[in-house]
Design a protein around this motif. Structure first.
Motif: not given
Ligand code: CTP
Length: 418
Positions: A397-414
């Protein structure tokens, strides 16, 4: 014959410009506390996001912010008085209480919460809270003693049982000069909570799922005043817990010692040591997923002394360390109680992918989120560069704010839990 002068032809009336009606609206009750100034910033954030704001200012609130500031930012009229003839003629208080998708109380003072908990209705704010049939979100703000008082805690429990959503309060320095829980959540956190509630069920793919998240460092006691710990800030783990909760998950956040506010909708358990963290995680099972973000100390002092170690003639003490339990590996191997998805983190400085693959196999988890901590500003900073390593492959994944990494990971988990 000369024509009588004609009156100038009136210019055609300008076509009225349609002001778009926001499709989502909050009724913002501003209570009487110093934190009322944050309601202005919240209003600005909501308007910028296209959310309509209908302000209701209590008499005490008007001691802290002016109706003019509030109405300018909200671009709407400010309601203040239960017995205002004009307001009642234009919009009765019952209609007002139902004129929005969500009622938000910022700041929710001890008095407003007490009234709402007991169903009092002696002014416009309390009457509105009693009359509304819409969800209610409160952001408490008060002196630490007032917040910790059993009466307030009873009221908070009653409000929660009634289905009221509570965001904050945070720990911190207060205007009254004291320190502790009671400081109102920041406008950005209240905004996130509002957007989550407004989004409704469609945006909650994790509804009904339980996720355990570990975050922060652990602190392993050496004696009553000294600990072995590390520099983990907890930011990434807290952001993930918040992102999972926004998608509807019931989140148990097991946090080591950090100074971070609890994300909205997250159940937080504070711990100190790795052993405590493991006990709480095991007690929180069953879970659909576990995300181990904590920087758990690999070792702890063999013996924690009951009294403070003193400098002595024998010179510095020798520390004997013993290995801590591996929480990620234990949860990955918990048999029938194993969460469907177990996610680990890996902080690496070199050979990121090879090390992450080795860790995936060693710990028995389903996914490793590896971050390259050799990059400047990752440890303790607000950005992260991660690589997702699973048996299925590698995704950088591209470098991103931790909040964005978190949101993307949460979507992946869902996605993987569906
Ligand atoms: N972890 C854990 N319990 C431990 C140690 C680590 O749950 N006692 C978890 C962390 O939360 C993280 C993952 O294991 O998800 C990786 O931790 P890390 O410290 O990088 O792995 P180690 O096994 O300690 O490997 P090394 O220090 O050799 O890189």
């Amino acid at each position: 014959m000369a024509k009588a002068p004609q009156p100038p032809t009136p210019k055609p009336a300008p076509t009225p410009v349609a002001v778009p009606t926001p499709d989502r609206r909050v009724l913002l009750i501003v209570g009487g506390g110093v934190a009322a100034y944050k309601a202005l910033e919240l209003t600005r954030l909501l308007r910028k996001a296209g959310v309509g704001v209908r302000p209701l200012l209590t008499k005490a609130g008007a001691q802290f912010v002016t109706p003019l500031s509030l109405s300018s930012l909200a671009e709407d009229k400010v309601y203040t008085d239960l017995f205002s003839l004009t307001d009642e003629a234009e919009m009765g208080h019952i209609q007002l209480s139902r004129s929005a998708d969500l009622v938000v109380v910022v700041p929710a003072t001890a008095d407003l919460m007490a009234k709402a908990a007991h169903g009092l209705a002696n002014d416009l704010a309390s009457t509105t809270l009693l009359a509304t049939d819409k969800p209610v979100l409160m952001a408490p703000a008060m002196n630490v003693r007032m917040w910790l008082h059993p009466a307030t805690q009873r009221n908070v429990a009653t409000l929660k049982a009634d289905g009221v959503h509570i965001v904050g309060p945070d720990d911190g320095a207060m205007a009254c000069g004291e320190f502790g829980p009671g400081r109102m959540a920041e406008p950005a956190a209240i905004f996130d909570a509002i957007m989550g509630l407004l989004a409704g069920e469609a945006s909650r793919p994790l509804a009904g799922k339980h996720v355990i998240v570990t975050a922060g460092p652990t602190a392993e006691p050496l004696d009553p005043v000294r600990v072995l710990t590390n520099r983990s800030s907890g930011k990434q783990g807290f952001a993930i817990a918040g992102a999972l909760a926004r998608l509807g998950a019931r989140v148990t956040l097991v946090a080591g010692p950090v100074n971070l506010p609890t994300p909205f909708g997250v159940d937080r358990v504070d711990v100190e040591t790795a052993v405590e963290m493991l006990t709480i995680c095991q007690g929180a099972l069953p879970a659909d997923a576990a995300v181990c973000v904590a920087a758990v100390a690999d070792w702890r002092p063999d013996e924690a002394f009951g009294v403070k170690l003193k400098k002595g003639r024998e010179g510095p003490p020798t520390l004997r360390l013993v290995e801590n339990p591996d929480i990620l590996a234990t949860l990955s191997a918990s048999g029938p109680r194993r969460p469907t998805l177990v996610v680990g983190f890996a902080a690496e400085t070199n050979d990121v992918i090879a090390n992450a693959r080795a860790k995936l196999a060693r710990k028995g988890c389903d996914l490793i989120v590896a971050n390259d901590v050799s990059e400047a500003g990752v440890m303790g900073g607000d950005d992260n560069t991660v690589v997702i390593v699973s048996k299925r492959g590698v995704d950088k994944w591209e470098r991103a704010p931790k909040a964005e990494v978190a949101a993307r990971l949460a979507r992946g988990i869902a996605e993987s839990l569906q």
